[in-house]
Design a protein around this motif. Structure first.
Motif, PDB file in Angstrom:
ATOM      1  N   MET A   1       0.851  -1.182   0.000  1.00  0.00           N
ATOM      2  CA  MET A   1       0.000   0.000   0.000  1.00  0.00           C
ATOM      3  C   MET A   1       0.894   1.242   0.000  1.00  0.00           C
ATOM      4  SD  MET A   1      -2.810   1.031   2.837  1.00  0.00           S
ATOM      5  CE  MET A   1      -4.034   2.207   2.424  1.00  0.00           C
ATOM      6  N   SER A   2       0.536   2.208  -0.807  1.00  0.00           N
ATOM      7  CA  SER A   2       1.307   3.447  -0.850  1.00  0.00           C
ATOM      8  C   SER A   2       0.599   4.519  -0.027  1.00  0.00           C
ATOM      9  CB  SER A   2       1.478   3.917  -2.289  1.00  0.00           C
ATOM     10  OG  SER A   2       0.222   4.156  -2.872  1.00  0.00           O
ATOM     11  N   SER A   3       1.378   5.454   0.459  1.00  0.00           N
ATOM     12  CA  SER A   3       0.805   6.540   1.236  1.00  0.00           C
ATOM     13  C   SER A   3       1.378   7.854   0.734  1.00  0.00           C
ATOM     14  CB  SER A   3       1.082   6.366   2.727  1.00  0.00           C
ATOM     15  OG  SER A   3       2.477   6.409   2.963  1.00  0.00           O
ATOM     16  N   SER A   4       0.740   8.937   1.100  1.00  0.00           N
ATOM     17  CA  SER A   4       1.214  10.246   0.672  1.00  0.00           C
ATOM     18  C   SER A   4       1.540  11.102   1.887  1.00  0.00           C
ATOM     19  CB  SER A   4       0.170  10.932  -0.207  1.00  0.00           C
ATOM     20  OG  SER A   4      -1.020  11.135   0.507  1.00  0.00           O
ATOM     21  N   ASN A   5       2.326  12.128   1.635  1.00  0.00           N
ATOM     22  CA  ASN A   5       2.723  13.085   2.661  1.00  0.00           C
ATOM     23  C   ASN A   5       2.364  14.474   2.152  1.00  0.00           C
ATOM     24  OD1 ASN A   5       4.331  11.157   4.362  1.00  0.00           O
ATOM     25  ND2 ASN A   5       5.435  10.976   2.446  1.00  0.00           N
ATOM     26  N   GLN A   6       2.280  15.410   3.055  1.00  0.00           N
ATOM     27  CA  GLN A   6       1.956  16.780   2.684  1.00  0.00           C
ATOM     28  C   GLN A   6       2.836  17.734   3.474  1.00  0.00           C
ATOM     29  OE1 GLN A   6      -2.242  17.512   2.393  1.00  0.00           O
ATOM     30  NE2 GLN A   6      -2.009  19.714   2.715  1.00  0.00           N
ATOM     31  N   THR A   7       3.420  18.712   2.779  1.00  0.00           N
ATOM     32  CA  THR A   7       4.315  19.656   3.440  1.00  0.00           C
ATOM     33  C   THR A   7       4.370  20.974   2.677  1.00  0.00           C
ATOM     34  OG1 THR A   7       6.539  19.939   4.352  1.00  0.00           O
ATOM     35  CG2 THR A   7       6.391  18.910   2.186  1.00  0.00           C
ATOM     36  N   HIS A   8       4.860  21.999   3.363  1.00  0.00           N
ATOM     37  CA  HIS A   8       5.233  23.230   2.670  1.00  0.00           C
ATOM     38  C   HIS A   8       6.675  23.599   3.038  1.00  0.00           C
ATOM     39  CE1 HIS A   8       2.894  24.495   6.297  1.00  0.00           C
ATOM     40  NE2 HIS A   8       3.946  25.272   6.485  1.00  0.00           N
ATOM     41  N   LYS A  68      -0.030  30.228  -0.839  1.00  0.00           N
ATOM     42  CA  LYS A  68      -0.363  29.384   0.310  1.00  0.00           C
ATOM     43  C   LYS A  68      -0.625  27.933  -0.109  1.00  0.00           C
ATOM     44  CE  LYS A  68      -2.132  33.049   3.294  1.00  0.00           C
ATOM     45  NZ  LYS A  68      -1.766  34.216   2.583  1.00  0.00           N
ATOM     46  N   LEU A  69       0.380  27.363  -0.798  1.00  0.00           N
ATOM     47  CA  LEU A  69       0.259  25.998  -1.281  1.00  0.00           C
ATOM     48  C   LEU A  69       0.989  25.015  -0.377  1.00  0.00           C
ATOM     49  CD1 LEU A  69       0.902  26.612  -5.085  1.00  0.00           C
ATOM     50  CD2 LEU A  69      -1.297  26.225  -3.943  1.00  0.00           C
ATOM     51  N   ASP A  70       0.550  23.786  -0.418  1.00  0.00           N
ATOM     52  CA  ASP A  70       1.233  22.653   0.179  1.00  0.00           C
ATOM     53  C   ASP A  70       1.592  21.705  -0.955  1.00  0.00           C
ATOM     54  OD1 ASP A  70       1.393  23.185   2.875  1.00  0.00           O
ATOM     55  OD2 ASP A  70      -0.104  21.722   3.491  1.00  0.00           O
ATOM     56  N   PHE A  71       2.582  20.880  -0.709  1.00  0.00           N
ATOM     57  CA  PHE A  71       3.053  19.900  -1.667  1.00  0.00           C
ATOM     58  C   PHE A  71       2.624  18.530  -1.175  1.00  0.00           C
ATOM     59  CE2 PHE A  71       6.669  17.318  -3.417  1.00  0.00           C
ATOM     60  CZ  PHE A  71       6.494  17.628  -4.764  1.00  0.00           C
ATOM     61  N   THR A  84       6.932   9.505  -8.572  1.00  0.00           N
ATOM     62  CA  THR A  84       7.015  10.936  -8.887  1.00  0.00           C
ATOM     63  C   THR A  84       5.644  11.603  -8.723  1.00  0.00           C
ATOM     64  OG1 THR A  84       6.674  10.518 -11.251  1.00  0.00           O
ATOM     65  CG2 THR A  84       8.964  10.697 -10.484  1.00  0.00           C
ATOM     66  N   PHE A  85       4.688  10.875  -8.135  1.00  0.00           N
ATOM     67  CA  PHE A  85       3.361  11.459  -7.939  1.00  0.00           C
ATOM     68  C   PHE A  85       3.447  12.631  -6.976  1.00  0.00           C
ATOM     69  CE2 PHE A  85      -0.339  12.075  -5.288  1.00  0.00           C
ATOM     70  CZ  PHE A  85      -1.289  12.397  -6.255  1.00  0.00           C
ATOM     71  N   HIS A  86       2.842  13.725  -7.383  1.00  0.00           N
ATOM     72  CA  HIS A  86       2.772  14.916  -6.538  1.00  0.00           C
ATOM     73  C   HIS A  86       1.672  15.817  -7.062  1.00  0.00           C
ATOM     74  CE1 HIS A  86       4.954  16.385 -10.000  1.00  0.00           C
ATOM     75  NE2 HIS A  86       4.593  17.613  -9.626  1.00  0.00           N
ATOM     76  N   LYS A  87       1.234  16.734  -6.240  1.00  0.00           N
ATOM     77  CA  LYS A  87       0.341  17.803  -6.688  1.00  0.00           C
ATOM     78  C   LYS A  87       0.377  18.913  -5.660  1.00  0.00           C
ATOM     79  CE  LYS A  87      -4.090  15.960  -5.014  1.00  0.00           C
ATOM     80  NZ  LYS A  87      -5.451  15.620  -5.437  1.00  0.00           N
ATOM     81  N   PHE A  88      -0.053  20.078  -6.088  1.00  0.00           N
ATOM     82  CA  PHE A  88      -0.126  21.233  -5.214  1.00  0.00           C
ATOM     83  C   PHE A  88      -1.558  21.345  -4.702  1.00  0.00           C
ATOM     84  CE2 PHE A  88       3.111  22.430  -8.431  1.00  0.00           C
ATOM     85  CZ  PHE A  88       4.215  22.365  -7.598  1.00  0.00           C
ATOM     86  N   VAL A  89      -1.687  21.561  -3.403  1.00  0.00           N
ATOM     87  CA  VAL A  89      -2.998  21.706  -2.773  1.00  0.00           C
ATOM     88  C   VAL A  89      -2.980  22.956  -1.892  1.00  0.00           C
ATOM     89  CG1 VAL A  89      -3.491  19.221  -2.809  1.00  0.00           C
ATOM     90  CG2 VAL A  89      -2.348  20.212  -0.824  1.00  0.00           C
ATOM     91  N   SER A  90      -4.151  23.453  -1.579  1.00  0.00           N
ATOM     92  CA  SER A  90      -4.249  24.601  -0.693  1.00  0.00           C
ATOM     93  C   SER A  90      -3.746  24.224   0.694  1.00  0.00           C
ATOM     94  CB  SER A  90      -5.686  25.098  -0.584  1.00  0.00           C
ATOM     95  OG  SER A  90      -6.117  25.586  -1.822  1.00  0.00           O
ATOM     96  N   ARG A  91      -2.990  25.118   1.276  1.00  0.00           N
ATOM     97  CA  ARG A  91      -2.425  24.895   2.601  1.00  0.00           C
ATOM     98  C   ARG A  91      -3.528  24.932   3.650  1.00  0.00           C
ATOM     99  NH1 ARG A  91       2.695  28.501   3.739  1.00  0.00           N
ATOM    100  NH2 ARG A  91       3.278  27.396   1.828  1.00  0.00           N
ATOM    101  N   ALA A  92      -3.500  23.952   4.561  1.00  0.00           N
ATOM    102  CA  ALA A  92      -4.458  23.947   5.660  1.00  0.00           C
ATOM    103  C   ALA A  92      -4.233  25.162   6.532  1.00  0.00           C
ATOM    104  CB  ALA A  92      -4.308  22.663   6.472  1.00  0.00           C
ATOM    105  N   LYS A  93      -5.272  25.718   7.022  1.00  0.00           N
ATOM    106  CA  LYS A  93      -5.167  26.940   7.834  1.00  0.00           C
ATOM    107  C   LYS A  93      -4.662  26.645   9.203  1.00  0.00           C
ATOM    108  CE  LYS A  93      -8.292  29.587   5.187  1.00  0.00           C
ATOM    109  NZ  LYS A  93      -7.970  29.727   3.999  1.00  0.00           N
TER     110      LYS A  93
END
Length: 93
Positions: A1-8, A68-71, A84-93
């Motif tokens: 199973m793959s998982s993702s991470n989120q950071t700025h 105000k993006l997260d990766f 190499t999967f990635h996308k830009f998402v709105s940063r959590a407040k």
């Protein structure tokens, strides 16, 4: 199973991208009024996209933070290969 991470965190993003031989880029023709335009991560060895233009990390992160993006990214695919999967998402407040 793959998982993702989120950071700025700039260092984490740069390290992940460079480990996969990627570069910061923008979509050509989308820049205006000092803005870099639509940001992308480009992997030149995976595509020959002519609509992307490499930009400096400093310029990339200036717009990344201003918008105000997260990766959101994945380290490994479900089969264990480097992802190499990635996308830009709105940063959590």
């Amino acid at each position: 199973m793959s998982s993702s991470n989120q950071t700025h965190d700039h260092n984490t993003i740069k390290k992940w991208v460079e480990a996969r031989k990627g570069v910061p880029a923008r979509v050509k023709g989308t820049e205006k009024n000092g803005d870099e335009g639509v940001l992308r991560i480009h992997f030149p060895s995976h595509s020959d996209s002519t609509n992307l233009e490499e930009i400096e990390w400093e310029d990339f992160f200036t717009d990344f933070d201003k918008d105000k993006l997260d990766f959101l990214y994945q380290d490994k695919k479900a089969d264990g290969e480097t992802s190499t999967f990635h996308k830009f998402v709105s940063r959590a407040k």
